[in-house]
Design an enzyme around this catalytic site. Structure first.
Site, mmCIF file in Angstrom:
data_model
loop_
_atom_site.group_PDB
_atom_site.id
_atom_site.type_symbol
_atom_site.label_atom_id
_atom_site.label_comp_id
_atom_site.label_asym_id
_atom_site.label_seq_id
_atom_site.Cartn_x
_atom_site.Cartn_y
_atom_site.Cartn_z
ATOM 1 N N SER A 1 0.820 -1.170 -0.121
ATOM 2 C CA SER A 1 -0.086 0.024 0.160
ATOM 3 C C SER A 1 0.884 1.271 -0.164
ATOM 4 O O SER A 1 0.284 2.325 -0.463
ATOM 5 C CB SER A 1 -0.804 -0.009 1.197
ATOM 6 O OG SER A 1 -1.883 -1.052 1.155
ATOM 7 N N HIS B 1 -1.619 -3.105 -7.026
ATOM 8 C CA HIS B 1 -2.359 -2.577 -5.656
ATOM 9 C C HIS B 1 -3.763 -2.883 -5.646
ATOM 10 O O HIS B 1 -4.566 -2.274 -6.409
ATOM 11 C CB HIS B 1 -1.889 -1.275 -5.312
ATOM 12 C CG HIS B 1 -2.545 -0.939 -4.054
ATOM 13 N ND1 HIS B 1 -3.151 0.492 -3.872
ATOM 14 C CD2 HIS B 1 -2.450 -1.578 -2.784
ATOM 15 C CE1 HIS B 1 -3.367 0.435 -2.645
ATOM 16 N NE2 HIS B 1 -2.876 -0.597 -1.831
ATOM 17 N N GLU C 1 -4.567 -0.710 -8.829
ATOM 18 C CA GLU C 1 -3.419 0.219 -9.404
ATOM 19 C C GLU C 1 -2.337 -0.386 -9.826
ATOM 20 O O GLU C 1 -1.648 -1.146 -8.905
ATOM 21 C CB GLU C 1 -3.138 1.333 -8.144
ATOM 22 C CG GLU C 1 -4.139 2.303 -7.864
ATOM 23 C CD GLU C 1 -3.954 3.152 -6.539
ATOM 24 O OE1 GLU C 1 -3.988 4.285 -6.474
ATOM 25 O OE2 GLU C 1 -3.576 2.571 -5.486
ATOM 26 N N ASN D 1 -4.531 5.984 -2.099
ATOM 27 C CA ASN D 1 -3.989 6.600 -0.784
ATOM 28 C C ASN D 1 -3.427 7.987 -0.601
ATOM 29 O O ASN D 1 -3.469 8.525 0.547
ATOM 30 C CB ASN D 1 -3.134 5.422 -0.299
ATOM 31 C CG ASN D 1 -3.747 4.136 0.044
ATOM 32 O OD1 ASN D 1 -5.170 4.034 0.459
ATOM 33 N ND2 ASN D 1 -3.234 3.022 0.220
HETATM 34 N N1 LIG Z 1 -5.799 -4.552 4.381
HETATM 35 C C1 LIG Z 1 -5.688 -3.728 3.165
HETATM 36 O O1 LIG Z 1 -6.841 -2.984 3.344
HETATM 37 C C2 LIG Z 1 -4.903 -3.740 2.162
HETATM 38 C C3 LIG Z 1 -5.279 -3.070 1.018
HETATM 39 C C4 LIG Z 1 -4.361 -2.890 0.071
HETATM 40 C C5 LIG Z 1 -2.880 -3.514 0.176
HETATM 41 N N2 LIG Z 1 -2.687 -4.142 1.411
HETATM 42 C C6 LIG Z 1 -1.304 -4.561 1.407
HETATM 43 O O2 LIG Z 1 -1.380 -6.173 1.197
HETATM 44 C C7 LIG Z 1 -0.306 -6.723 2.072
HETATM 45 C C8 LIG Z 1 -1.035 -7.441 2.953
HETATM 46 O O3 LIG Z 1 -1.806 -7.196 3.734
HETATM 47 P P1 LIG Z 1 -3.100 -7.868 4.560
HETATM 48 O O4 LIG Z 1 -4.066 -6.935 5.085
HETATM 49 O O5 LIG Z 1 -3.472 -8.955 3.709
HETATM 50 O O6 LIG Z 1 -2.238 -8.400 5.753
HETATM 51 P P2 LIG Z 1 -2.502 -9.874 6.742
HETATM 52 O O7 LIG Z 1 -1.588 -9.469 7.916
HETATM 53 O O8 LIG Z 1 -3.934 -9.880 6.622
HETATM 54 O O9 LIG Z 1 -1.916 -10.886 5.741
HETATM 55 C C9 LIG Z 1 -0.390 -11.029 5.678
HETATM 56 C C10 LIG Z 1 -0.063 -12.599 5.473
HETATM 57 O O10 LIG Z 1 1.177 -12.670 4.928
HETATM 58 C C11 LIG Z 1 1.742 -14.029 5.499
HETATM 59 N N3 LIG Z 1 3.304 -13.888 5.653
HETATM 60 C C12 LIG Z 1 3.993 -13.095 6.341
HETATM 61 N N4 LIG Z 1 5.504 -13.374 5.804
HETATM 62 C C13 LIG Z 1 5.177 -14.299 4.804
HETATM 63 C C14 LIG Z 1 6.151 -14.793 3.824
HETATM 64 N N5 LIG Z 1 7.524 -14.737 4.078
HETATM 65 N N6 LIG Z 1 5.693 -15.855 2.992
HETATM 66 C C15 LIG Z 1 4.236 -15.998 2.679
HETATM 67 N N7 LIG Z 1 3.240 -15.358 3.812
HETATM 68 C C16 LIG Z 1 3.718 -14.501 4.422
HETATM 69 C C17 LIG Z 1 1.126 -13.813 7.355
HETATM 70 O O11 LIG Z 1 1.413 -15.032 7.718
HETATM 71 C C18 LIG Z 1 -0.096 -13.342 7.003
HETATM 72 O O12 LIG Z 1 -1.062 -14.304 6.892
HETATM 73 C C19 LIG Z 1 0.572 -5.456 2.670
HETATM 74 O O13 LIG Z 1 1.654 -5.234 1.924
HETATM 75 C C20 LIG Z 1 -0.794 -4.265 2.871
HETATM 76 O O14 LIG Z 1 0.011 -3.101 2.876
HETATM 77 C C21 LIG Z 1 -3.267 -4.111 2.581
#
Ligand SMILES: NC(=O)c1ccc[n+]([C@@H]2O[C@H](COP(=O)([O-])OP(=O)(O)OC[C@H]3O[C@@H](n4cnc5c(N)ncnc54)[C@H](O)[C@@H]3O)[C@@H](O)[C@H]2O)c1
Length: 284
Positions: free
Chosen positions: A119, A140, A152, A190
């Site tokens: 993000s 994204h 994006e 964002n």
């Molecule tokens: N939450 C949102 O609204 C949102 C929106 C757009 C983008 N993002 C981005 O998406 C990404 C993930 O966010 P999320 O909300 O899904 O987080 P989340 O915490 O729900 O999920 C992340 C997952 O990644 C796993 N993980 C960590 N290290 C790992 C590795 N080395 N190999 C494989 N899996 C691994 C964790 O166990 C966890 O289940 C971040 O970069 C975040 O900025 C989030």
């Protein structure tokens, strides 16, 4: 380039959604987690969502079964070795992301495109640990992935036109509308949304209005489907706090600085929907 097999790193909130839409769009999809328990949880979430869609008549049972047959979970990097596209959706931490991309770079064939769902982090900083900075971009997605129509595509200074074109094709195939942004913290959405959310916290903090009136104001006055404080609970107080800090570091403008109340809520564990309490309270 034609994408046939897609790898997804992380089966959390975003990774599960990305893996689901990829499998539903017909791509052979492998999703990798660090531990089996996280994988089981993510896969159960996907099955649950598809099950609800079948119950509501939005999806046939055959289509659900076909999507699930194209989707496989793993805890091993080796299972991603023959993917044409790998989308990373692990924790929002640069060191962790650089580590996984470096490992995959040694494993994947030359043609594999790498994309990060970050993000707020800088794409070229991840691309720089690989030998394929031209085949590296941001992709994204928005939460919840199966519902939100936007993606994006983030073009780092190293990303090639061919990579952007392939990602546009993939985005369309998974039913998303792609917009393109340069590799600048916050990209388009964002960059505009985060200062607005932080201002809503400042309005509450300074006693201008109540929580309910702030949210009602933006819903009825601007036609937003959700007020900013309810949206902050949905996104996560901690996630927003981290993103705001990264944006503040990049631009050094006060409007990106997280307000004190946001930090205090994070310290108290009032993280929004995921912890049962944020600006609002949520029953289990
Ligand atoms: N939450 C949102 O609204 C949102 C929106 C757009 C983008 N993002 C981005 O998406 C990404 C993930 O966010 P999320 O909300 O899904 O987080 P989340 O915490 O729900 O999920 C992340 C997952 O990644 C796993 N993980 C960590 N290290 C790992 C590795 N080395 N190999 C494989 N899996 C691994 C964790 O166990 C966890 O289940 C971040 O970069 C975040 O900025 C989030």
């Amino acid at each position: 380039m034609q994408i046939k097999k897609v790898g997804v790193l992380g089966c959390g909130l975003m990774g599960a959604g990305i893996a689901q839409v990829s499998a539903q769009a017909g791509f052979t999809t492998v999703v990798k987690e660090v531990e089996q328990q996280f994988l089981d949880k993510g896969m159960a979430r996907i099955e649950g969502i598809l099950g609800k869609d079948v119950a509501k008549g939005k999806l046939s049972a055959d289509d659900r079964d076909a999507a699930m047959s194209r989707l496989r979970g793993t805890t091993s990097f080796a299972d991603l070795a023959d993917c044409d596209l790998i989308i990373e959706a692990i924790v929002e931490n640069m060191d962790a992301k650089r580590e996984v991309f470096s490992a995959l770079d040694a494993l994947c064939p030359e043609h594999t495109i790498f994309a990060s769902n970050t993000s707020s982090l800088t794409i070229v900083e991840m691309a720089a640990v690989t030998k394929r900075p031209d085949r590296f971009a941001g992709l994204h997605f928005f939460n919840p992935v199966p519902v939100m129509k936007l993606v994006e595509i983030v073009r780092a200074i190293t990303t090639s036109d061919a990579t952007v074109a392939t990602l546009r094709e993939f985005s369309a195939a998974v039913g998303k509308t792609a917009i393109e942004a340069r590799d600048t913290t916050g990209f388009i959405v964002n960059r505009l949304l985060v200062p607005y959310l932080l201002d809503a916290v400042r309005v509450l903090e300074s006693g201008v209005a109540t929580r309910d009136d702030i949210d009602e104001g933006m819903k009825l006055g601007c036609g937003h489907p959700m007020g900013p404080l309810a949206l902050l609970d949905f996104v996560g107080i901690d996630t927003t706090y981290f993103i705001a800090n990264i944006m503040f570091d990049e631009f050094r403008e006060p409007r990106f600085a997280p307000p004190p109340l946001l930090r205090r809520m994070m310290l108290a564990g009032h993280l929004g929907r995921k912890s049962g309490r944020g600006f609002y309270e949520y029953s289990a």
